[in-house]
Motif scaffolding. Structure first.
Motif, mmCIF file in Angstrom:
data_model
loop_
_atom_site.group_PDB
_atom_site.id
_atom_site.type_symbol
_atom_site.label_atom_id
_atom_site.label_comp_id
_atom_site.label_asym_id
_atom_site.label_seq_id
_atom_site.Cartn_x
_atom_site.Cartn_y
_atom_site.Cartn_z
ATOM 1 N N VAL A 128 37.386 39.279 -13.116
ATOM 2 C CA VAL A 128 36.312 39.852 -13.927
ATOM 3 C C VAL A 128 35.260 38.774 -14.178
ATOM 4 N N ASN A 129 34.033 39.209 -14.380
ATOM 5 C CA ASN A 129 32.942 38.306 -14.725
ATOM 6 C C ASN A 129 32.722 38.314 -16.226
ATOM 7 N N VAL A 130 32.409 37.155 -16.763
ATOM 8 C CA VAL A 130 32.091 37.017 -18.184
ATOM 9 C C VAL A 130 30.786 36.228 -18.290
ATOM 10 N N THR A 131 29.885 36.682 -19.143
ATOM 11 C CA THR A 131 28.619 35.984 -19.355
ATOM 12 C C THR A 131 28.525 35.528 -20.799
ATOM 13 N N VAL A 132 28.208 34.260 -20.998
ATOM 14 C CA VAL A 132 28.035 33.725 -22.347
ATOM 15 C C VAL A 132 26.556 33.408 -22.539
ATOM 16 N N ASP A 133 26.001 33.930 -23.605
ATOM 17 C CA ASP A 133 24.600 33.716 -23.962
ATOM 18 C C ASP A 133 24.566 32.795 -25.183
ATOM 19 N N PRO A 134 24.086 31.559 -25.034
ATOM 20 C CA PRO A 134 24.136 30.626 -26.171
ATOM 21 C C PRO A 134 23.365 31.112 -27.389
ATOM 22 N N LYS A 135 22.326 31.888 -27.173
ATOM 23 C CA LYS A 135 21.532 32.366 -28.305
ATOM 24 C C LYS A 135 22.191 33.522 -29.041
ATOM 25 N N LEU A 136 23.124 34.184 -28.380
ATOM 26 C CA LEU A 136 23.768 35.351 -28.985
ATOM 27 C C LEU A 136 25.233 35.108 -29.322
ATOM 28 N N ASP A 137 25.946 34.483 -28.408
ATOM 29 C CA ASP A 137 27.390 34.328 -28.573
ATOM 30 C C ASP A 137 27.795 33.036 -29.271
ATOM 31 N N LEU A 138 27.006 31.984 -29.082
ATOM 32 C CA LEU A 138 27.374 30.664 -29.617
ATOM 33 C C LEU A 138 26.463 30.344 -30.795
ATOM 34 N N TYR A 139 26.722 31.010 -31.903
ATOM 35 C CA TYR A 139 25.869 30.906 -33.085
ATOM 36 C C TYR A 139 26.118 29.634 -33.875
ATOM 37 N N SER A 140 27.225 28.927 -33.570
ATOM 38 C CA SER A 140 27.575 27.728 -34.326
ATOM 39 C C SER A 140 28.187 26.687 -33.398
ATOM 40 N N ASN A 141 27.960 25.416 -33.713
ATOM 41 C CA ASN A 141 28.533 24.328 -32.918
ATOM 42 C C ASN A 141 30.046 24.220 -33.081
#
Length: 277
Positions: A128-141
């Motif tokens: 399966v493919n997974v897409t991570v969007d830093p502006k949406l998914d990674l809201y915190s360090n």
């Protein structure tokens, strides 16, 4: 199916649930459960029958490095076995201490079904493919570092397995490193000042910021040589600044090298050539 959930939406039982495939489907599609991530009141770590997950590989075994703006796509390959063969599989990544009650990060697969490659009569590897969007998914360090991998697999006979943690993956904050040696040219025996900066992605501001108090190696390669030699190790200062001095001896290349941490990948700067006369 693509879902992006905020932390506030991650309530109730967080698990994988079975949805029955409509009977109107083609005859070659078995009437087995299809899995939708994180439906309410669904079981965790459930095994029905003799379907087994034997291996999960995220991003080909490499860390997932994400910057500040660009989306990053990677794969999750689920190898599963069942005496009747494998029909489908799915996976997701989650961050937290408990998939049911304490989760603060979630990455779901992009499509409704996996692409499955038959290994033999009983085993398939489904990707399966997974897409991570830093502006949406990674809201915190705080989301940098180890994530857990949850997966399920379905046999052709309707048996299935759901595992909330079958492995781990590392999502890291992209790093940048620069080197500048001066003056150029420089006389042999004179002092050469080598500056630079170590920065990394700040997911909370969508900008790069200095990575302070980190050990960074200064390396040198004489013109015509094939390998670098470490001259010294220094510590990054305010805003990730790097600065040290060396004695110029011969034409050559200078570069800074950072070994990386659990949250930040290793990075090597572009080398700066210095003419010594």
């Amino acid at each position: 199916m693509r879902i992006r959930a905020t932390v506030a939406a991650l309530t109730g039982t967080l698990a994988l649930s079975a949805l029955v495939v409509p009977a109107a489907q083609a005859a070659d599609e078995p009437n087995v459960p299809k899995f939708a991530p994180f439906a309410a009141n669904a079981p965790v770590d459930e095994v029905v029958g003799d379907t087994k997950i034997t291996k999960v590989a995220v991003n080909g075994g490499k860390n997932i490095v994400v910057g500040t703006t660009e989306k990053k796509k990677f794969t999750v390959a689920i190898t599963a076995t069942d005496p009747e063969g494998i029909y489908d599989a799915d996976a997701l990544l989650w961050h937290g201490s408990d998939i049911e009650s304490d989760i603060d990060g979630l990455l779901l697969s992009d499509e409704a079904g996996a692409t499955c490659k038959v290994v033999n009569a009983t085993t398939s590897t489904c990707t399966v493919n997974v897409t991570v969007d830093p502006k949406l998914d990674l809201y915190s360090n705080i989301l940098a570092g180890k994530w857990k991998v949850s997966a399920n697999a379905i046999g052709n006979d309707g048996d299935y397995v759901i595992k909330d943690t079958v492995g781990y993956a590392s999502i890291q904050r992209n790093a940048r490193l620069t080197t500048n040696a001066s003056p150029e040219p420089v006389k042999k025996g004179k002092t050469l000042t080598v500056t630079g900066a170590l920065t990394r992605a700040n997911w909370e501001t969508s900008k790069y910021a200095g990575y302070t108090s980190q050990s960074v190696k200064l390396q040198y390669k004489k013109k015509g040589a094939t390998s670098y030699t470490t001259l010294k190790t220094i510590t990054s200062g305010s805003s990730g600044a790097l600065k040290t001095t060396v004695t110029a001896s011969a034409d050559g290349y200078y570069r800074y090298v950072f070994a990386g941490t659990s949250t930040t990948p290793a990075v090597t700067s572009t080398a700066d050539f210095v003419d010594v006369n």
